[in-house]
Write an enzyme that holds these catalytic residues in place. Structure first.
Site, PDB file in Angstrom:
ATOM      1  CB  CYS A   1     -33.869 -25.930   1.095  1.00 17.92           C
ATOM      2  SG  CYS A   1     -34.590 -24.282   0.949  1.00 17.92           S
TER       3      CYS A   1
ATOM      4  CB  CYS B   1      -0.924  -0.008   1.220  1.00 18.21           C
ATOM      5  SG  CYS B   1      -1.970   1.472   1.343  1.00 18.21           S
TER       6      CYS B   1
ATOM      7  CG  HIS C   1     -35.500 -24.041   5.135  1.00 16.65           C
ATOM      8  ND1 HIS C   1     -34.387 -24.235   4.344  1.00 16.65           N
ATOM      9  CD2 HIS C   1     -35.555 -25.115   5.965  1.00 16.65           C
ATOM     10  CE1 HIS C   1     -33.789 -25.364   4.690  1.00 16.65           C
ATOM     11  NE2 HIS C   1     -34.480 -25.911   5.671  1.00 16.65           N
TER      12      HIS C   1
ATOM     13  CG  HIS D   1      -4.835   4.014   3.180  1.00 18.55           C
ATOM     14  ND1 HIS D   1      -3.831   3.289   3.776  1.00 18.55           N
ATOM     15  CD2 HIS D   1      -5.139   5.022   4.036  1.00 18.55           C
ATOM     16  CE1 HIS D   1      -3.524   3.846   4.940  1.00 18.55           C
ATOM     17  NE2 HIS D   1      -4.304   4.901   5.125  1.00 18.55           N
TER      18      HIS D   1
ATOM     19  CB  CYS E   1      -4.802  -1.266   2.161  1.00 11.52           C
ATOM     20  SG  CYS E   1      -5.046   0.221   3.157  1.00 11.52           S
TER      21      CYS E   1
ATOM     22  CB  CYS F   1      -0.619   1.801   5.643  1.00 15.55           C
ATOM     23  SG  CYS F   1      -1.641   0.576   4.776  1.00 15.55           S
TER      24      CYS F   1
END
Length: 800
Positions: free
Chosen positions: A326, A189, A762, A222, A209, A192
């Site tokens: 399902c 980065c 479900h 960043h 980053c 940093c």
């Protein structure tokens, strides 16, 4: 080594688009973690278990395989010392979206992985890695090991099927000529010390980053801060760029989503990046999301609270939820509890026989994958106790095949179990075209005969074949009306006091199944019926009955209705279903002595529709009063043949985003019918309807198959273009194979649904096996403790 060199011409080096099956055997559910591991054919890249790889050598002659074995690492002595994986922000957002709290995946076990080269037929083995191996073999194996598996690619494609779109900023993206050249490795980065989760801005080449996650992990924000300062829109995640550019993770900040960049190769080249030489080192955003959500314990959304005996062995194998699958699992558990499916794909067809007749890629063959699923579920090999209950099987290849080219079933979205059942019928029917003995759905098919009588006293008979009987639930036939009235009075009083009724106090209507069946066979008015005897439209009386009784009778309970404001609502109702039913009285008797048939046609052909479509002003005004655009309302009325407000509303809601929605109304009265989905047309045709009738019904029903079926039932004049005697004789010729027999049935299974819509919630299945009821809840299989027989959505009866 000399033996391997003699087979070098058979070894292929995978290309970026190669489908590599290194996760699971294509004819069984063996994986690298199974006893014997997995063998990957270095020519076709198909995977095979130890018992099945010799079949592939006999069939293909391919001798060189990569043998992959994974063994679980020992658990640490102190569980408290194990670092727990944290759910990503995307996983949290997804679970909040579906209304589920908590329930993140547990710590995944870790595995050691070992490789070797194996040469058949003698299973001669050579170590890998080894500098003694030919360079071609080393390169090919390396690429297989590093490549994304075909199953994984399919999962990811399903997960992002309705998400990833071409960015609006990609085609005219501005790139600065600032001399930035990005090295192939060693990224960090710019603001940093982060060396992971790095994003390359495609405008200025800045490496920054990513976002900080909820638990403090991830990046330092960043990249997003850089966008807020510069408004440079697109960034690509370093570590996801490979020769397969489509898999790279591109994010659009203004669109706030993962996107496609068709010019990504050009945009990378601007910064000196040769994507063909890069290897994948990080997971994409979609992969992280998929990992957390497909490992989620879906069973937690269902009330447990019952100490049920877990069951294992042949016929008691669970199906692992692949992410909202399902609906598929519940239907397949019922199907492979019926004799036609057990006989067709298990008793009378071995895995080896299915593989022998399969095409070059058996992973794409429905017959092979149905047989694989049958043997996986019915052999008992995958149904053994473990710490979680049972591992079950992952029906990924089956889902890929059955959902091929279907935009809904190939996605990770929840679906209607009935829609899937009908789609399954269609696919199995196509795979067994003309061979009714091999088609396991032959025993599910039946013929309904409808009788229409107009005021002239003359009648007509129409026949249609079907696989399900869809039933309305007449709430006015509830057997507990006194209790319901008392409950509503109590609730009204509590509402005035600002109090809420507890779940234990709620009283729901109880409607007998007999009343639902009676509502189907009872007399019904058909308005706007064109009588060829009167040469005018009138109101006819329709009754319906069974011409044949199937071996297996499937009933669908119509629990979803439109309430005020045209809002779909699920009926909160119990249906009392007996273990044994007798519907012999519902048999149709055909034309009776003294009855006179309606004439086939009328002079002047007065029933012809006007050439130019005209919208019903009544329908248009009602829709317009709800706030819809007047032109859109007209189109909705025309496209649904002025059937009614509800039909027009359904069409309007499903076509709001059509690119031509604001175009002037065409004078081509067939325009609406030509835009219907061809798959839906063929599905209705497979049910025995004429193609032109199917198109008209779909156009009138917004493309919904169930509503289109209802439309056909209530518009029998749609069949009038074909003489009754002609269609009847064709029906008898084509459907001579349809079974018939007694009208007495025993309940053998039902599928229940939890949720406010068939497209969320479900599904679970209950099946009567070996004299007791069993619940199939994805991978959990147990003896039923409190059978919810009155809450079913689909009921399956077997003829006694």
């Amino acid at each position: 080594m000399d033996l391997l060199r003699s087979h070098l011409h058979k070894v292929r080096i995978p290309e970026p688009g190669s489908r590599i099956h290194k996760d699971e055997c294509c004819v069984s559910f063996d994986t690298p973690r199974s006893e014997g591991g997995l063998y990957v054919d270095m020519t076709s890249f198909l995977g095979f278990g130890r018992e099945h790889v010799a079949w592939n050598y006999e069939k293909s002659g391919n001798p060189v395989y990569l043998h992959i074995v994974q063994r679980r690492k020992p658990e640490p002595d102190d569980e408290a010392d194990r670092p727990l994986k944290k759910p990503t922000l995307l996983a949290i957002g997804f679970l909040q979206f579906i209304g589920v709290e908590g329930g993140f995946t547990d710590q995944e076990p870790e595995y050691d992985e070992a490789f070797e080269i194996v040469i058949l037929p003698e299973f001669t083995s050579l170590p890998f890695p080894s500098i003694d191996l030919p360079e071609k073999v080393r390169i090919a194996v390396d690429k297989v090991i590093l490549a994304e598996s075909a199953d994984r690619k399919q999962q990811l494609a399903s997960w992002v099927a309705d998400k990833k779109k071409v960015s609006a900023h990609a085609m005219d993206l501005k790139q600065l000529d600032n001399g930035v050249i990005v090295p192939p490795t060693g990224w960090k980065c710019s603001k940093c010390d982060k060396t992971e989760n790095l994003w390359l801005n495609l405008t200025d080449g800045m490496i920054l980053c990513g976002r900080r996650l909820w638990d403090g992990s991830g990046g330092n924000n960043h990249a997003i801060e850089h966008y807020e300062q510069t408004k440079y829109p697109l960034a690509v995640k370093l570590g996801t760029i490979t020769a397969d550019l489509e898999a790279a993770d591109v994010f659009s900040y203004p669109e706030d989503d993962s996107v496609e960049d068709p010019l990504l190769a050009q945009h990378l080249s601007h910064f000196g990046i040769d994507f063909s030489s890069l290897q994948k080192t990080e997971m994409t955003t979609a992969e992280r999301e998929l990992d957390h959500n497909t490992n989620y314990d879906w069973n937690r959304i269902q009330e447990s609270g019952k100490d049920a005996e877990l069951l294992y062995g042949p016929g008691y194998t669970g199906l692992v939820n692949l992410g909202n699958s399902c609906y598929m699992a519940s239907v397949m558990q019922v199907m492979f509890s019926t004799h036609p499916f057990i006989s067709r794909y298990f008793e009378k067809q071995s895995l080896k026989a299915a593989f022998a007749i399969a095409p070059a890629d058996p992973t794409l063959d429905l017959n092979m994958q149905m047989t694989k699923l049958a043997h996986g579920m019915l052999s008992g090999k995958c149904s053994v106790p473990n710490q979680e209950g049972q591992e079950g099987i992952h029906p990924r290849m089956f889902k890929t095949v059955i959902a091929a080219k279907h935009p809904e079933f190939s996605s990770m979205r929840q679906q209607d179990a009935l829609d899937f059942f009908l789609h399954l019928i269609d696919q199995v029917d196509q795979a067994n075209t003309g061979n009714h003995e091999l088609n396991p759905f032959t025993g599910f098919k039946f013929i309904i005969e409808e009788r229409l009588q107009c005021p002239s006293g003359k009648v007509s008979y129409n026949k249609r074949s079907d696989y399900i009987l869809s039933l309305n639930i007449p709430l006015h036939e509830a057997t507990n009306k006194e209790q319901l009235e008392a409950f509503h009075e109590k609730k009204a009083a509590m509402d005035l006091d600002g109090k809420e009724v507890s779940n234990e106090e709620i009283v729901r209507p109880r409607v007998p199944l007999e009343a639902c069946l009676a509502s189907f066979s009872g007399a019904e008015e058909v308005p706007e019926f064109y009588s060829t005897a009167l040469n005018s439209k009138t109101t006819a009386i329709k009754t319906a009955g069974f011409k044949t009784f199937p071996d297996y009778l499937v009933l669908q309970m119509r629990k979803f209705v439109m309430e005020a404001g045209w809002v779909p609502k699920k009926l909160d109702v119990y249906v009392d279903v007996p273990d044994i039913i007798d519907i012999s009285h519902m048999r149709s008797k055909g034309i009776q002595p003294g009855e006179e048939l309606l004439p086939e046609g009328a002079s002047g052909d007065n029933k012809a529709e006007p050439v130019h479509p005209v919208a019903s002003e009544d329908i248009v005004s009602q829709l317009a009063s709800m706030g819809f655009n007047y032109l859109h309302c007209q189109k909705a009325a025309i496209s649904t043949s002025n059937t009614g407000v509800e039909e027009a509303m359904n069409w309007l809601l499903s076509h709001m985003d059509d690119p031509d929605i604001n175009d002037p109304i065409s004078k081509d009265s067939q325009a609406a019918e030509q835009t219907v989905d061809e798959t839906s047309v063929q599905t209705l045709v497979s049910f025995g309807f004429q193609e032109d009738v199917a198109r008209k019904a779909l156009a009138a029903s917004g493309g919904n198959i169930e509503r289109a079926t209802d439309w056909i039932f209530s518009h029998p004049e749609a069949f009038s273009s074909v003489p009754t005697d002609s269609s009847t004789s064709n029906m008898e010729d084509d459907d001579a194979h349809i079974p018939d027999g007694s009208g007495r049935y025993k309940l053998m299974a039902f599928v229940s649904h939890m949720g406010t819509s068939t497209h969320c919630g479900h599904y679970v299945a209950h099946v009567l096996k070996d004299g007791r009821w069993v619940i199939f809840n994805d991978s959990k299989v147990a003896a039923s403790v409190d059978l919810p027989k009155d809450m079913g959505y689909l009921y399956f009866f077997q003829r006694i």
